[in-house]
Scaffold this motif. Structure first.
Motif, PDB file in Angstrom:
ATOM      1  N   MET A  95      62.774  81.622 -20.294  1.00 32.00           N
ATOM      2  CA  MET A  95      63.355  82.639 -21.115  1.00 32.00           C
ATOM      3  C   MET A  95      64.681  81.901 -21.727  1.00 32.00           C
ATOM      4  O   MET A  95      65.356  82.710 -22.449  1.00 32.00           O
ATOM      5  CB  MET A  95      63.831  83.736 -20.355  1.00 32.00           C
ATOM      6  CG  MET A  95      62.580  84.474 -19.794  1.00 32.00           C
ATOM      7  SD  MET A  95      61.182  84.668 -21.178  1.00 32.00           S
ATOM      8  CE  MET A  95      61.804  86.092 -21.966  1.00 32.00           C
ATOM      9  N   ALA A  96      65.122  80.525 -21.552  1.00 36.56           N
ATOM     10  CA  ALA A  96      66.300  79.999 -21.900  1.00 36.56           C
ATOM     11  C   ALA A  96      65.874  78.802 -22.578  1.00 36.56           C
ATOM     12  O   ALA A  96      65.214  77.877 -22.377  1.00 36.56           O
ATOM     13  CB  ALA A  96      66.987  79.347 -20.715  1.00 36.56           C
TER      14      ALA A  96
ATOM     15  N   LEU B  88      61.718  76.850 -25.634  1.00 40.52           N
ATOM     16  CA  LEU B  88      60.984  78.044 -26.290  1.00 40.52           C
ATOM     17  C   LEU B  88      61.824  79.159 -26.819  1.00 40.52           C
ATOM     18  O   LEU B  88      63.052  79.409 -26.310  1.00 40.52           O
ATOM     19  CB  LEU B  88      60.089  78.717 -25.122  1.00 40.52           C
ATOM     20  CG  LEU B  88      59.011  77.634 -24.607  1.00 40.52           C
ATOM     21  CD1 LEU B  88      58.137  78.341 -23.328  1.00 40.52           C
ATOM     22  CD2 LEU B  88      58.014  77.132 -25.567  1.00 40.52           C
ATOM     23  N   TYR B  89      61.320  79.823 -27.582  1.00 41.10           N
ATOM     24  CA  TYR B  89      62.169  81.093 -28.191  1.00 41.10           C
ATOM     25  C   TYR B  89      61.630  82.516 -27.521  1.00 41.10           C
ATOM     26  O   TYR B  89      62.091  83.467 -28.011  1.00 41.10           O
ATOM     27  CB  TYR B  89      62.035  81.081 -29.583  1.00 41.10           C
ATOM     28  CG  TYR B  89      62.618  79.911 -30.199  1.00 41.10           C
ATOM     29  CD1 TYR B  89      63.831  79.471 -30.064  1.00 41.10           C
ATOM     30  CD2 TYR B  89      61.909  79.152 -31.440  1.00 41.10           C
ATOM     31  CE1 TYR B  89      64.422  78.311 -30.746  1.00 41.10           C
ATOM     32  CE2 TYR B  89      62.390  78.096 -32.087  1.00 41.10           C
ATOM     33  CZ  TYR B  89      63.497  77.540 -31.582  1.00 41.10           C
ATOM     34  OH  TYR B  89      64.175  76.687 -32.258  1.00 41.10           O
ATOM     35  N   ARG B  90      61.241  82.224 -26.318  1.00 43.64           N
ATOM     36  CA  ARG B  90      60.810  83.588 -25.431  1.00 43.64           C
ATOM     37  C   ARG B  90      62.018  84.824 -25.426  1.00 43.64           C
ATOM     38  O   ARG B  90      61.731  85.870 -25.826  1.00 43.64           O
ATOM     39  CB  ARG B  90      60.240  83.248 -24.278  1.00 43.64           C
ATOM     40  CG  ARG B  90      58.646  82.754 -24.236  1.00 43.64           C
ATOM     41  CD  ARG B  90      58.120  82.666 -22.928  1.00 43.64           C
ATOM     42  NE  ARG B  90      56.811  82.262 -22.887  1.00 43.64           N
ATOM     43  CZ  ARG B  90      55.974  82.668 -21.731  1.00 43.64           C
ATOM     44  NH1 ARG B  90      56.529  83.368 -20.877  1.00 43.64           N
ATOM     45  NH2 ARG B  90      54.663  82.092 -21.601  1.00 43.64           N
ATOM     46  N   GLY B  91      63.137  84.089 -24.876  1.00 43.13           N
ATOM     47  CA  GLY B  91      64.046  84.948 -24.809  1.00 43.13           C
ATOM     48  C   GLY B  91      64.555  85.622 -26.118  1.00 43.13           C
ATOM     49  O   GLY B  91      64.839  86.861 -26.231  1.00 43.13           O
ATOM     50  N   PHE B  92      64.537  85.043 -26.984  1.00 43.53           N
ATOM     51  CA  PHE B  92      65.270  85.470 -28.537  1.00 43.53           C
ATOM     52  C   PHE B  92      64.180  86.386 -28.681  1.00 43.53           C
ATOM     53  O   PHE B  92      64.641  87.423 -29.601  1.00 43.53           O
ATOM     54  CB  PHE B  92      65.357  84.189 -29.347  1.00 43.53           C
ATOM     55  CG  PHE B  92      66.561  83.284 -29.123  1.00 43.53           C
ATOM     56  CD1 PHE B  92      67.277  83.586 -28.236  1.00 43.53           C
ATOM     57  CD2 PHE B  92      66.542  81.990 -29.698  1.00 43.53           C
ATOM     58  CE1 PHE B  92      68.506  82.733 -27.912  1.00 43.53           C
ATOM     59  CE2 PHE B  92      67.501  81.090 -29.412  1.00 43.53           C
ATOM     60  CZ  PHE B  92      68.453  81.454 -28.217  1.00 43.53           C
TER      61      PHE B  92
ATOM     62  N   LEU C  65      59.827  90.438 -20.015  1.00 38.01           N
ATOM     63  CA  LEU C  65      61.037  91.262 -19.646  1.00 38.01           C
ATOM     64  C   LEU C  65      60.887  90.819 -18.135  1.00 38.01           C
ATOM     65  O   LEU C  65      62.184  90.731 -17.411  1.00 38.01           O
ATOM     66  CB  LEU C  65      60.640  92.642 -19.618  1.00 38.01           C
ATOM     67  CG  LEU C  65      61.808  93.757 -19.055  1.00 38.01           C
ATOM     68  CD1 LEU C  65      63.082  93.246 -19.753  1.00 38.01           C
ATOM     69  CD2 LEU C  65      61.695  94.910 -19.411  1.00 38.01           C
ATOM     70  N   ARG C  66      59.858  90.773 -17.291  1.00 35.95           N
ATOM     71  CA  ARG C  66      59.829  90.252 -15.745  1.00 35.95           C
ATOM     72  C   ARG C  66      60.438  88.937 -15.775  1.00 35.95           C
ATOM     73  O   ARG C  66      61.145  88.634 -14.829  1.00 35.95           O
ATOM     74  CB  ARG C  66      58.428  90.380 -15.324  1.00 35.95           C
ATOM     75  CG  ARG C  66      57.859  91.766 -15.176  1.00 35.95           C
ATOM     76  CD  ARG C  66      56.468  91.770 -14.354  1.00 35.95           C
ATOM     77  NE  ARG C  66      55.902  93.203 -14.423  1.00 35.95           N
ATOM     78  CZ  ARG C  66      55.040  93.686 -15.077  1.00 35.95           C
ATOM     79  NH1 ARG C  66      54.535  92.713 -16.193  1.00 35.95           N
ATOM     80  NH2 ARG C  66      54.671  94.700 -15.023  1.00 35.95           N
ATOM     81  N   LEU C  67      60.072  87.984 -16.442  1.00 33.20           N
ATOM     82  CA  LEU C  67      60.405  86.703 -16.397  1.00 33.20           C
ATOM     83  C   LEU C  67      62.029  86.551 -16.916  1.00 33.20           C
ATOM     84  O   LEU C  67      62.861  85.891 -15.931  1.00 33.20           O
ATOM     85  CB  LEU C  67      59.880  85.813 -17.473  1.00 33.20           C
ATOM     86  CG  LEU C  67      58.481  85.420 -17.051  1.00 33.20           C
ATOM     87  CD1 LEU C  67      57.601  84.687 -18.339  1.00 33.20           C
ATOM     88  CD2 LEU C  67      58.174  84.625 -16.031  1.00 33.20           C
TER      89      LEU C  67
ATOM     90  N   TRP D 132      69.947  83.497 -32.025  1.00 32.28           N
ATOM     91  CA  TRP D 132      68.870  84.183 -31.200  1.00 32.28           C
ATOM     92  C   TRP D 132      68.205  85.119 -32.165  1.00 32.28           C
ATOM     93  O   TRP D 132      67.199  85.527 -32.160  1.00 32.28           O
ATOM     94  CB  TRP D 132      69.627  85.228 -30.041  1.00 32.28           C
ATOM     95  CG  TRP D 132      70.761  86.324 -30.563  1.00 32.28           C
ATOM     96  CD1 TRP D 132      71.888  86.161 -30.967  1.00 32.28           C
ATOM     97  CD2 TRP D 132      70.202  87.507 -30.956  1.00 32.28           C
ATOM     98  NE1 TRP D 132      72.330  87.413 -31.345  1.00 32.28           N
ATOM     99  CE2 TRP D 132      71.513  88.224 -31.614  1.00 32.28           C
ATOM    100  CE3 TRP D 132      68.919  88.206 -31.168  1.00 32.28           C
ATOM    101  CZ2 TRP D 132      71.359  89.682 -31.998  1.00 32.28           C
ATOM    102  CZ3 TRP D 132      68.901  89.509 -31.409  1.00 32.28           C
ATOM    103  CH2 TRP D 132      70.274  90.352 -31.840  1.00 32.28           C
ATOM    104  N   LEU D 133      68.800  85.729 -33.312  1.00 31.17           N
ATOM    105  CA  LEU D 133      68.255  86.694 -34.177  1.00 31.17           C
ATOM    106  C   LEU D 133      67.390  85.838 -35.144  1.00 31.17           C
ATOM    107  O   LEU D 133      66.364  86.175 -35.493  1.00 31.17           O
ATOM    108  CB  LEU D 133      69.217  87.420 -34.888  1.00 31.17           C
ATOM    109  CG  LEU D 133      68.803  88.441 -36.294  1.00 31.17           C
ATOM    110  CD1 LEU D 133      67.937  89.248 -35.374  1.00 31.17           C
ATOM    111  CD2 LEU D 133      70.062  88.943 -36.867  1.00 31.17           C
ATOM    112  N   LEU D 134      67.877  84.686 -35.915  1.00 30.62           N
ATOM    113  CA  LEU D 134      66.898  83.790 -36.693  1.00 30.62           C
ATOM    114  C   LEU D 134      65.741  83.451 -36.077  1.00 30.62           C
ATOM    115  O   LEU D 134      64.656  83.586 -36.512  1.00 30.62           O
ATOM    116  CB  LEU D 134      67.724  82.899 -37.276  1.00 30.62           C
ATOM    117  CG  LEU D 134      68.910  83.073 -38.414  1.00 30.62           C
ATOM    118  CD1 LEU D 134      69.797  82.027 -38.497  1.00 30.62           C
ATOM    119  CD2 LEU D 134      68.320  83.913 -39.460  1.00 30.62           C
TER     120      LEU D 134
END
Length: 237
Positions: free
Chosen positions: A188-189, A195-199, A178-180, A157-159
């Motif tokens: 977001m998963a 996708l890396y949206r959540g990270f 944030l809403r998603l 998640w950090l990288l």
């Protein structure tokens, strides 16, 4: 048989370490060297300049650092160099050996990569070719900073979140994402969307909302579940 196997292994290591002979076309632009298995159009300069703009947001990037980039229009090249033996990757960074960057088949003039599947690239407006270059270059820069085994030292998640944060170049709506996240959107998963949206959201929260310095974040990464709990408690605007 053992000798044949050893020769094959040695040949594969050589191909991994010196990929240039497999790419017929080569250009230089500023600190970039670009190889491709197809002719490289002049628009590569604008693509690379946009990647540089994005990389200026990174705490780890030095403008004089050489960037070696290989465009793999033939799927078998990406399969060889993609580290996961997949031709469906958008790009890959070799942080442990050559520090080369490999990008899948691309429309350089259009600043986009070609979709690996029948559908379009997800979030294509944000994930341009220059995004992928900056994203993978960020992995290389983090590897230079923290060692070749960086993928073993730090959580995904950090990288990936930091690489997406830099690669997007500020093109990220924190409140919308944030809403998603709060709604449990599949976008977001990474396991569901790729996708890396959540990270990205987690890293953006720590850097922008909590004011953490990047070096402090990498020195002591918080537990991901704790960050997600803070995001759930964060007010929507």
């Amino acid at each position: 048989m053992a000798i044949v196997f050893a020769c094959l292994v040695a040949a594969y290591i050589a191909v991994l370490s010196w990929p240039q002979p497999l790419f017929a076309h080569h250009v230089r632009h500023q600190n970039y060297e670009v190889w491709s298995d197809q002719p490289i159009p002049p628009q590569i300069a604008q693509v690379l300049d946009d990647a540089t703009r994005r990389l200026r947001g990174s705490a780890f990037h030095a403008p004089e650092t050489p960037i070696r980039l290989f465009i793999c229009n033939a799927n078998w090249r990406l399969w060889i160099y993609g580290q996961h033996f997949s031709a469906r990757l958008g790009g890959a960074a070799d942080t442990w050996n050559t520090r080369n960057i490999y990008i899948r088949a691309a429309d350089i003039a259009g600043n986009r990569i070609h979709s690996p599947g029948p559908g379009p690239i997800a979030d294509a407006a944000q994930r341009t070719l220059s995004y992928y270059i900056a994203h993978e270059a960020t992995h290389i820069d983090v590897g230079r900073q923290y060692g070749r085994l960086v993928t073993l030292r730090y959580p995904q998640w950090l990288l990936e979140g930091y690489a997406d944060y830099i690669g997007k170049g500020g093109d990220f709506d924190f409140d919308e994402n944030l809403r998603l996240f709060k709604a449990g959107s599949e976008k977001m998963a990474v396991s569901k969307s790729g996708l890396y949206r959540g990270f990205h959201l987690e890293v953006a929260y720590l850097l922008e909302k909590e004011g953490m310095a990047v070096d402090a974040l990498f020195a002591n990464p918080p537990d991901q579940s704790a960050v997600q709990a803070k995001l759930m408690a964060a007010p929507l605007r």
